[in-house]
Design a protein around this motif. Structure first.
Motif, PDB file in Angstrom:
ATOM      1  N   GLY A  94     -74.423 -36.889  12.918  1.00  0.00           N
ATOM      2  CA  GLY A  94     -73.217 -37.593  13.350  1.00  0.00           C
ATOM      3  C   GLY A  94     -72.800 -38.580  12.286  1.00  0.00           C
ATOM      4  O   GLY A  94     -73.491 -38.779  11.279  1.00  0.00           O
ATOM      5  N   ASN A 146     -80.687 -32.319  16.056  1.00  0.00           N
ATOM      6  CA  ASN A 146     -79.699 -33.390  16.005  1.00  0.00           C
ATOM      7  C   ASN A 146     -80.297 -34.612  15.332  1.00  0.00           C
ATOM      8  O   ASN A 146     -81.337 -35.127  15.774  1.00  0.00           O
ATOM      9  CB  ASN A 146     -79.240 -33.732  17.429  1.00  0.00           C
ATOM     10  CG  ASN A 146     -78.157 -34.797  17.435  1.00  0.00           C
ATOM     11  OD1 ASN A 146     -78.429 -35.982  17.284  1.00  0.00           O
ATOM     12  ND2 ASN A 146     -76.922 -34.373  17.592  1.00  0.00           N
ATOM     13  N   LYS A 166     -81.996 -37.778  22.555  1.00  0.00           N
ATOM     14  CA  LYS A 166     -81.798 -39.139  22.063  1.00  0.00           C
ATOM     15  C   LYS A 166     -82.826 -40.101  22.655  1.00  0.00           C
ATOM     16  O   LYS A 166     -82.778 -41.291  22.357  1.00  0.00           O
ATOM     17  CB  LYS A 166     -80.392 -39.631  22.442  1.00  0.00           C
ATOM     18  CG  LYS A 166     -79.257 -38.827  21.829  1.00  0.00           C
ATOM     19  CD  LYS A 166     -79.160 -39.155  20.359  1.00  0.00           C
ATOM     20  CE  LYS A 166     -77.828 -38.722  19.770  1.00  0.00           C
ATOM     21  NZ  LYS A 166     -77.844 -38.815  18.320  1.00  0.00           N
ATOM     22  N   ASP A 224     -75.392 -41.233  11.618  1.00  0.00           N
ATOM     23  CA  ASP A 224     -76.753 -40.791  11.276  1.00  0.00           C
ATOM     24  C   ASP A 224     -76.961 -40.849   9.761  1.00  0.00           C
ATOM     25  O   ASP A 224     -76.129 -41.361   9.029  1.00  0.00           O
ATOM     26  CB  ASP A 224     -76.982 -39.361  11.789  1.00  0.00           C
ATOM     27  CG  ASP A 224     -76.801 -39.260  13.301  1.00  0.00           C
ATOM     28  OD1 ASP A 224     -76.915 -40.305  13.985  1.00  0.00           O
ATOM     29  OD2 ASP A 224     -76.540 -38.146  13.786  1.00  0.00           O
TER      30      ASP A 224
HETATM   31 MG    MG Z   1     -75.644 -38.114  16.413  1.00  0.00          MG
END
Ligand code: MG
Ligand code: 3NM
Length: 518
Positions: A93, A76, A48, A96
């Motif tokens: 997610g 991810n 991230k 996202d």
């Molecule tokens: Mg995510």
């Protein structure tokens, strides 16, 4: 790498973390390769913080390694990075890129997984064509502190059940706080009769491990073996049988207690220690009152059972309970939970949550207010008493059944009528006497009695619980009827005597007392 989405093995899904707190100064690709050697079956590159250039170059290095092991690499969130690298897919997610757009960009052969924490999100992801779901957050975890909801094993199970009801064959893993000490329980308790998890996702349990290869090997082995407290063959589809049918089984268990003299390790409140110890002796068991959690590792190896009774809970006590619980879980030693006064204070409500997340209880016993609190219903109990009943018998029977099914254990709700269930079989017992309500600790000592029966009858936790209930409550009836019993004071010693007398009679082949079973 050609992937057939249906044949992806999700058993041990590694999510990476490049933060110094988890990875340290090590090279991520080396750690991942070690994990692959240990048997990791899917790798998700999650980063991230780094810039896109670093993401692409690291992902390329990771892909070289995962291909060697024939394991899919997913990225991810970053569909662009996945495209640049040409890896097998992405994980997205709820905040996202949306699933439809990701699919449009990556095509039908890509593996696309979605994080879900509710039934609504899970159904939407399914309908949108997700290949697998990452269900979480199961337990609070320092690895991701901005998680939206802690759903526990019960939350995972609810989602699995909803997916099964839709006839969905989407694959599933769960995530959040999964490690060697939680993984077996999470799989065991989450799985619904109609749908199981396909695997578990972990970050720190592998990335932060001293030896990631060994950690992966150990986890994979645990994923594929049931926990020691699992019952292999729970009787399914069996109609509730009358207590009469169980007479010889109950007597067998009572005889085995005095023959084997099992340990009943009590972590109990200050009020009932002496009473519990005397009752355990009268049943033919061997009591030990040991509230220090560090002792549990040794005690758990002695083949007995543990009672955690939070009647006088303290912060220290809670830590001790959690330590003992996990020591017994490791050995497969049965644990009885008595959430005394669970709904009385916020401290106790939170203690219940902490303990339920800390380990597996074979039996949970409590009054109506306590069982409702454990289930998650908001109740305000006055002191440790149950208070006036607010549910019908049918509702009580459903509650114990649902809670037992959710936890995959046995739940006993005591009261004028007791309700006990293992999620499949539910019985009521109407034995006992009003004098039990006039003395302190009658519920607590029943927990001790159950622990002894469980220690000798691990294969049928319901039958063990029922045996303790009948032995104890019928002893109370016989004691209360004695001429020398004038009230609560004389009742207590008479109760201990009659527990002892029933035990002796049963050992002598006299089962007549059980005719009183109602
Ligand atoms: Mg995510
Ligand atoms: N996603 P650990 S929890 C990356 O709930 C991630 O969606 C989560 O880390 C979610 O295995 C989580 O170290 C971190 O507990 C899991």
């Amino acid at each position: 790498m050609d992937v057939d989405q249906r044949s992806v093995d999700y058993s041990l899904y590694l999510v990476t973390d490049s933060s110094p707190a988890t990875l340290g100064a090590r090279d991520l690709v080396e750690v991942v390769e070690a994990a692959l050697q240990g048997g990791v079956t899917v790798v998700q590159y999650r980063d991230k913080t780094n810039d896109t250039g670093v993401l692409v170059s690291t992902a390329k290095r990771l892909h070289e390694v995962t291909r060697k092991y024939n394991v899919p690499l997913l990225i991810n969130d970053r569909v662009d990075v996945a495209l640049a690298v040409g890896c097998e897919g992405v994980h997205i997610g709820q905040d996202d890129i949306d699933l439809g757009s990701a699919r449009k960009i990556l095509g039908k052969d890509a593996i696309i997984g979605v994080t879900v924490s509710s039934i609504v999100e899970a159904e939407a992801a399914c309908d949108g064509g997700a290949d697998y779901l990452g269900i979480g957050t199961v337990f609070a975890t320092p690895t991701k502190t901005n998680t939206k909801e802690i759903i526990g094993t019960a939350g995972v199970k609810t989602i699995l059940r909803a997916l099964a009801a839709k006839g969905s064959n989407v694959r599933t893993v769960c995530i959040g706080g999964i490690n060697a000490s939680t993984v077996q329980r999470v799989i065991y308790q989450s799985s619904d009769a109609s749908k199981n998890l396909d695997g578990v996702a972990v970050v720190s349990a592998i990335i932060a491990a001293q030896d990631p290869k060994q950690a992966a090997q150990d986890l994979l082995q645990l994923v594929h073996s049931p926990p020691p407290y699992a019952i292999s063959s729970i009787v399914t589809g069996q109609k509730p049988t009358s207590v009469d049918d169980l007479v010889s089984d109950v007597c067998d268990i009572i005889q085995t207690v005095s023959a084997e003299n099992p340990l009943s390790h009590n972590m109990t409140n200050l009020v009932v220690q002496n009473f519990s110890a005397n009752v355990a002796l009268a049943f033919g068991g061997s009591p030990i009152m040991a509230n220090y959690g560090e002792e549990a590792r040794d005690l758990a190896k002695l083949g007995g059972a543990l009672v955690i009774n939070m009647g006088t809970v303290t912060p220290d006590g809670l830590q001790n309970y959690a330590k003992a619980l996990s020591a017994y879980n490791v050995e497969g030693g049965p644990v009885v939970f008595d959430p005394v006064g669970a709904g009385a204070t916020s401290v106790r409500r939170s203690a219940v949550k902490t303990l339920m997340a800390a380990g597996y209880f074979d039996v949970i016993k409590g009054n109506e207010g306590e069982i409702k609190t454990v289930y998650g219903t908001v109740v305000q109990q006055r002191g440790v008493d149950s208070g006036a009943s607010t549910s019908s018998d049918l509702e009580k029977a459903r509650l114990v059944r649902d809670l037992a099914e959710r936890e995959r254990n046995v739940v006993l709700m005591t009261g004028p009528t007791d309700f006990v269930s293992d999620g499949t079989r539910t019985y009521t017992v109407k034995n006992g006497h009003k004098l039990l309500e006039e003395i302190t600790g009658s519920g607590c000592v029943l927990g001790t009695a159950i622990s002894l029966m469980l220690a000798v009858c691990r294969g049928d936790k319901l039958l063990a619980t029922l045996s303790a209930m009948l032995h104890f409550e019928i002893a109370a009836e016989i004691a209360a009827e004695r001429e020398d019993v004038k009230g609560p004071g004389t009742f207590v010693p008479a109760l201990i005597d009659e527990i002892y007398n029933i035990q002796k009679a049963t050992n002598g082949g006299d089962y007549n007392w059980l005719k009183r079973a109602r």
